[in-house]
Design a protein around this motif. Sequence first.
Motif, PDB file in Angstrom:
ATOM      1  N   ASP A   1      14.476  -0.866   0.621  1.00  0.00           N
ATOM      2  CA  ASP A   1      15.239   0.065   0.365  1.00  0.00           C
ATOM      3  C   ASP A   1      14.243   0.438  -0.655  1.00  0.00           C
ATOM      4  O   ASP A   1      14.176   1.681  -0.701  1.00  0.00           O
ATOM      5  N   ASP A   2      13.320  -0.754  -1.150  1.00  0.00           N
ATOM      6  CA  ASP A   2      12.627  -0.122  -2.797  1.00  0.00           C
ATOM      7  C   ASP A   2      11.106   0.974  -1.678  1.00  0.00           C
ATOM      8  O   ASP A   2      11.116   1.637  -2.608  1.00  0.00           O
ATOM      9  N   LEU A   3      10.565   1.226  -0.419  1.00  0.00           N
ATOM     10  CA  LEU A   3       9.988   1.651   0.273  1.00  0.00           C
ATOM     11  C   LEU A   3      10.751   2.716   0.347  1.00  0.00           C
ATOM     12  O   LEU A   3       9.660   3.912  -0.113  1.00  0.00           O
ATOM     13  N   LEU A   4      12.147   2.627   0.792  1.00  0.00           N
ATOM     14  CA  LEU A   4      12.961   4.433   0.211  1.00  0.00           C
ATOM     15  C   LEU A   4      12.766   5.226  -0.968  1.00  0.00           C
ATOM     16  O   LEU A   4      12.547   6.065  -0.927  1.00  0.00           O
ATOM     17  N   ALA A   5      13.235   4.351  -1.900  1.00  0.00           N
ATOM     18  CA  ALA A   5      13.705   4.982  -3.183  1.00  0.00           C
ATOM     19  C   ALA A   5      12.285   5.425  -4.181  1.00  0.00           C
ATOM     20  O   ALA A   5      12.338   6.378  -4.946  1.00  0.00           O
ATOM     21  N   ARG A   6      11.479   4.790  -3.415  1.00  0.00           N
ATOM     22  CA  ARG A   6       9.251   4.738  -4.765  1.00  0.00           C
ATOM     23  C   ARG A   6       9.042   5.552  -3.739  1.00  0.00           C
ATOM     24  O   ARG A   6       8.204   6.153  -4.442  1.00  0.00           O
TER      25      ARG A   6
ATOM     26  N   ASP B   1       0.886  -1.700   0.156  1.00  0.00           N
ATOM     27  CA  ASP B   1       0.063  -0.077   0.250  1.00  0.00           C
ATOM     28  C   ASP B   1       0.617   1.063   0.062  1.00  0.00           C
ATOM     29  O   ASP B   1       0.522   2.285  -0.762  1.00  0.00           O
ATOM     30  N   LEU B   2       2.181   1.027   0.632  1.00  0.00           N
ATOM     31  CA  LEU B   2       2.820   2.219   0.966  1.00  0.00           C
ATOM     32  C   LEU B   2       3.745   2.418  -0.258  1.00  0.00           C
ATOM     33  O   LEU B   2       3.632   4.009  -1.290  1.00  0.00           O
TER      34      LEU B   2
ATOM     35  N   THR C   1       9.347  13.330   0.225  1.00  0.00           N
ATOM     36  CA  THR C   1      10.217  14.481   1.068  1.00  0.00           C
ATOM     37  C   THR C   1      10.150  15.469  -0.220  1.00  0.00           C
ATOM     38  O   THR C   1       9.869  16.324   0.677  1.00  0.00           O
ATOM     39  N   SER C   2      10.620  15.098  -1.174  1.00  0.00           N
ATOM     40  CA  SER C   2      11.150  15.723  -1.721  1.00  0.00           C
ATOM     41  C   SER C   2       9.675  16.537  -2.449  1.00  0.00           C
ATOM     42  O   SER C   2      10.065  18.075  -2.504  1.00  0.00           O
ATOM     43  N   LEU C   3       8.381  16.695  -2.427  1.00  0.00           N
ATOM     44  CA  LEU C   3       7.010  17.343  -2.660  1.00  0.00           C
ATOM     45  C   LEU C   3       6.322  17.384  -1.322  1.00  0.00           C
ATOM     46  O   LEU C   3       5.442  18.709  -0.998  1.00  0.00           O
ATOM     47  N   CYS C   4       7.241  17.479  -0.218  1.00  0.00           N
ATOM     48  CA  CYS C   4       6.968  17.895   1.015  1.00  0.00           C
ATOM     49  C   CYS C   4       7.593  19.525   1.079  1.00  0.00           C
ATOM     50  O   CYS C   4       8.348  20.060   0.239  1.00  0.00           O
ATOM     51  N   PRO C   5       5.526  20.554   0.895  1.00  0.00           N
ATOM     52  CA  PRO C   5       6.961  21.825   1.877  1.00  0.00           C
ATOM     53  C   PRO C   5       7.645  22.184   2.622  1.00  0.00           C
ATOM     54  O   PRO C   5       8.134  21.009   3.505  1.00  0.00           O
TER      55      PRO C   5
ATOM     56  N   LEU D   1       2.221  10.461  -0.550  1.00  0.00           N
ATOM     57  CA  LEU D   1       2.179  10.356   0.913  1.00  0.00           C
ATOM     58  C   LEU D   1       2.722  11.581   1.382  1.00  0.00           C
ATOM     59  O   LEU D   1       2.619  11.646   2.561  1.00  0.00           O
ATOM     60  N   PHE D   2       3.127  12.429   0.534  1.00  0.00           N
ATOM     61  CA  PHE D   2       3.052  14.176   0.384  1.00  0.00           C
ATOM     62  C   PHE D   2       1.706  14.825   1.370  1.00  0.00           C
ATOM     63  O   PHE D   2       1.744  15.707   2.065  1.00  0.00           O
ATOM     64  N   HIS D   3       1.163  13.939   0.737  1.00  0.00           N
ATOM     65  CA  HIS D   3      -0.408  15.140   0.927  1.00  0.00           C
ATOM     66  C   HIS D   3      -0.797  14.328   2.316  1.00  0.00           C
ATOM     67  O   HIS D   3      -1.505  15.258   3.140  1.00  0.00           O
TER      68      HIS D   3
END
Length: 336
Positions: free
Chosen positions: A77-82, A29-30, A88-92, A37-39
């Motif tokens: 690692d897959d969760l981290l990269a994807r 799901d993640l 995090t890069s989309l979060c303000p 996830l940034f939402h």
Amino acid sequence: GAPRSLGAGSTAAAAAALAADFPEPAFGDLLALGPHLFHSPPLLASACRLFSAVVAGNLERARGGDAGARAALVRADDLLARALLPATSLCPANPATAAQLWACLAPLPYADRFRAFAAHRAATAASPLLSAAARLAVVETRKILRRLHAPADRRDRRDALAPFGRMLGKAAAGAPLAVVAAVVAQAEPYPNMIDPCVDALRYAGPLALDCLTFVLIDRLASSGRPKLKEDGVNIADWLAALASLAGTLCRRYDGVDVRALCQYVANTLKESDPYDTLVLSELVATMAGIPPTPDLSEGQVAALAGGPTLVEAALSLSTGSRAGGARARARGAARL
């Protein structure tokens, strides 16, 4: 059951228990949510804690050869990269989110962290949403860098660069990989910008500094440009600038991974490429205060047989600088 939290004082056993209790479909799901996830910052924070729990519970067992632990780390690692890095890069700009993500990455070897950064960069190039966010971060960073200036007086320089450093640190908390890539791209063709750019990074967090190490090594390794000038004798300007930037960054910030840079130099030497030893020369000169001295007088050679103070004085005669105070040199030499 009731939700369980992973506090700062949790043990590795508690972390492993939390990872074991987490339902297997939740990972899928993640991953399906991915950058979106940034939402939900609370959900992103929970995913970061899950990643930390999986790493804490399986890292040592994977080093011992446990196949199940290795499979769990591959999934993490897959969760981290994807999901985690793109979200995090989309979060303000949020330093707390960046700190949470760095807490996930810090236990990993630098090779695994850099592999995740490379995967995130590739995903950014393939995703219009991530590409747009990265471009916005680069534009904001360039606006800040255009206003940098370096007064001659050290105190005036610190006061003048502090506002821009705060703005750059805030931008780096949101999209660290894009921001530090823009900083390196600015400093590489303009060596006189190295010191102002390094000073402006004083408010950058450990995640941004780790991304900076990755970007430096990537530009050194995959530039595809000749490392010598057309005369075939002198080092190319771009390589000299990157080496100087690496040395200055390692002297100023402990968050820059010296081991990764030294390993890169060792790997190039194994491939019979001696030109990147300039990076090692800059690290030794700036961090330990031992500059390259090809031409020493007889008096300087004799002084090298004395104590540390005499050696320092003899070497400083040929360079005109002492590469920082004694405490900074001792700390830099210890890191090397």
